[in-house]
Design an enzyme around this catalytic site. Structure first.
Site, PDB file in Angstrom:
ATOM      1  N   GLY A  91      -4.870   7.968   3.713  1.00  0.00           N
ATOM      2  CA  GLY A  91      -6.228   8.428   3.427  1.00  0.00           C
ATOM      3  C   GLY A  91      -6.287   9.581   2.450  1.00  0.00           C
ATOM      4  O   GLY A  91      -7.351  10.144   2.231  1.00  0.00           O
ATOM      5  N   GLY A  92      -5.130   9.905   1.838  1.00  0.00           N
ATOM      6  CA  GLY A  92      -5.121  10.954   0.819  1.00  0.00           C
ATOM      7  C   GLY A  92      -6.104  10.640  -0.301  1.00  0.00           C
ATOM      8  O   GLY A  92      -6.718  11.530  -0.873  1.00  0.00           O
TER       9      GLY A  92
ATOM     10  N   LYS B  88       7.724  11.623   1.594  1.00  0.00           N
ATOM     11  CA  LYS B  88       6.729  11.205   2.592  1.00  0.00           C
ATOM     12  C   LYS B  88       7.347  10.871   3.958  1.00  0.00           C
ATOM     13  O   LYS B  88       6.619  10.598   4.906  1.00  0.00           O
ATOM     14  CB  LYS B  88       5.974   9.970   2.093  1.00  0.00           C
ATOM     15  CG  LYS B  88       5.441  10.052   0.664  1.00  0.00           C
ATOM     16  CD  LYS B  88       4.108  10.711   0.618  1.00  0.00           C
ATOM     17  CE  LYS B  88       3.456  10.705  -0.748  1.00  0.00           C
ATOM     18  NZ  LYS B  88       2.811   9.465  -1.110  1.00  0.00           N
TER      19      LYS B  88
ATOM     20  N   GLU C 111      -8.393   0.289   3.816  1.00  0.00           N
ATOM     21  CA  GLU C 111      -6.939   0.057   3.887  1.00  0.00           C
ATOM     22  C   GLU C 111      -6.537  -0.411   5.287  1.00  0.00           C
ATOM     23  O   GLU C 111      -5.676  -1.283   5.436  1.00  0.00           O
ATOM     24  CB  GLU C 111      -6.187   1.343   3.526  1.00  0.00           C
ATOM     25  CG  GLU C 111      -6.289   1.691   2.053  1.00  0.00           C
ATOM     26  CD  GLU C 111      -5.726   3.057   1.711  1.00  0.00           C
ATOM     27  OE1 GLU C 111      -5.312   3.245   0.566  1.00  0.00           O
ATOM     28  OE2 GLU C 111      -5.698   3.952   2.581  1.00  0.00           O
TER      29      GLU C 111
ATOM     30  N   ASP D  19       0.846  -1.191   0.000  1.00  0.00           N
ATOM     31  CA  ASP D  19       0.000   0.000   0.000  1.00  0.00           C
ATOM     32  C   ASP D  19       0.886   1.247   0.000  1.00  0.00           C
ATOM     33  O   ASP D  19       2.095   1.168   0.260  1.00  0.00           O
ATOM     34  CB  ASP D  19      -0.923  -0.018   1.240  1.00  0.00           C
ATOM     35  CG  ASP D  19      -2.170   0.837   1.059  1.00  0.00           C
ATOM     36  OD1 ASP D  19      -2.223   1.617   0.093  1.00  0.00           O
ATOM     37  OD2 ASP D  19      -3.086   0.731   1.897  1.00  0.00           O
TER      38      ASP D  19
HETATM   39  C1  5RP Z   1      -5.311   6.305  -0.142  1.00  0.00           C
HETATM   40  C2  5RP Z   1      -3.975   6.343   0.492  1.00  0.00           C
HETATM   41  C3  5RP Z   1      -2.796   6.349  -0.420  1.00  0.00           C
HETATM   42  O1  5RP Z   1      -2.096   5.162  -0.220  1.00  0.00           O
HETATM   43  C4  5RP Z   1      -1.945   7.542  -0.098  1.00  0.00           C
HETATM   44  O2  5RP Z   1      -2.731   8.701  -0.289  1.00  0.00           O
HETATM   45  C5  5RP Z   1      -0.705   7.603  -0.992  1.00  0.00           C
HETATM   46  O3  5RP Z   1      -1.072   7.822  -2.325  1.00  0.00           O
HETATM   47  P1  5RP Z   1       0.002   8.087  -3.467  1.00  0.00           P
HETATM   48  O4  5RP Z   1       0.784   6.816  -3.631  1.00  0.00           O
HETATM   49  O5  5RP Z   1      -0.853   8.427  -4.669  1.00  0.00           O
HETATM   50  O6  5RP Z   1       0.872   9.246  -3.058  1.00  0.00           O
HETATM   51  O7  5RP Z   1      -3.821   6.329   1.688  1.00  0.00           O
HETATM   52  O8  5RP Z   1      -6.337   6.368   0.813  1.00  0.00           O
END
Ligand code: 5RP
Length: 224
Positions: free
Chosen positions: A92-93, A118, A100, A78
């Protein structure tokens, strides 16, 4: 950098596994690479964490199952929005945090794929904490969340409230920094109307970080 990390994680996938399939633009690369393995004859079954991932997985010809049919998840890959030195996360973006977190909780191993932007000193510095709430009485739930000292915004998309796969709202809580993520996770989930929050505490085994310098792996044991 996201591609580097997303594709690297596929090396952990073994034939016959039940896989949790995360959500986001980094995991997209994992799914595409996994699709190639399946073409070569790999037999796996994936459990998607969102409708978006379900669609993408189907496009990559990844066979799907459900948590109820296959409750033993060998590995989940994830993404995340923030990762601290204890491998705790904000997620949760993409609004998929509840599914999840259910999948992460039931996985034997959870691997997170991110780019190096990140990795943070403290959670909440760069990214608001998403909280999924039911629509009923959401303005009151918002007021209770504000008591934690954060600025709370209803997530919107093209002027309308963002609706999760579970038909709920997301309240994004902007902190200066989160001092005690372990406690905050519990406190927020105690508020009536809250479905789940995006703090993932003690759920992660390994983080694969893509950077300009290459790939770096963060493991739990590195940070006692
Ligand atoms: C979705 C999430 C994503 O895993 C998180 O936002 C990271 O996304 P990205 O890989 O596009 O930066 O938590 O709910």
């Amino acid at each position: 950098m996201k591609k580097l990390a997303g594709e690297k994680a596929v090396e952990h996938i073994k034939d016959g596994m039940i896989l949790g399939l995360g959500t986001g633009s980094t995991v997209k690369y994992t799914l595409e690479k996994l699709g190639e393995l399946i073409k070569e004859g790999f037999e796996i079954k994936g459990i998607p964490t969102s409708m978006h991932t379900k669609k993408l997985a189907k496009e990559c010809n990844i066979p799907l199952t459900t948590l109820n049919e296959n409750p033993e998840i060998d590995l989940t890959i994830d993404g995340a929005d923030e990762v601290d030195s204890k491998l705790n996360l904000i997620k949760g973006g993409g609004g998929a945090l509840t599914r999840e977190k259910i999948i992460a909780y039931h996985s034997k191993k959870e691997i997170i794929v991110i780019d190096d932007s990140k990795v943070v000193k403290a959670l909440g510095i760069d990214f608001p904490l998403p909280v999924e709430v039911i629509k009923y009485g959401w303005t009151l739930t918002k007021k209770v969340l504000e008591r934690f000292g954060c600025n709370v915004e209803l997530r919107t998309i093209v002027g309308e409230p963002f609706i999760t796969d579970n038909s709920n709202y997301i309240l994004d809580c902007e902190f200066e920094r989160i001092e005690d993520p372990e406690q905050l996770e519990k406190d927020i989930n105690n508020i009536p109307g809250v479905v789940e929050n995006g703090l993932f505490i003690g759920l992660v085994d390994e983080v694969i970080v893509g950077s300009k310098q290459g790939i770096m792996t963060l493991e739990k044991e590195v940070f006692p």
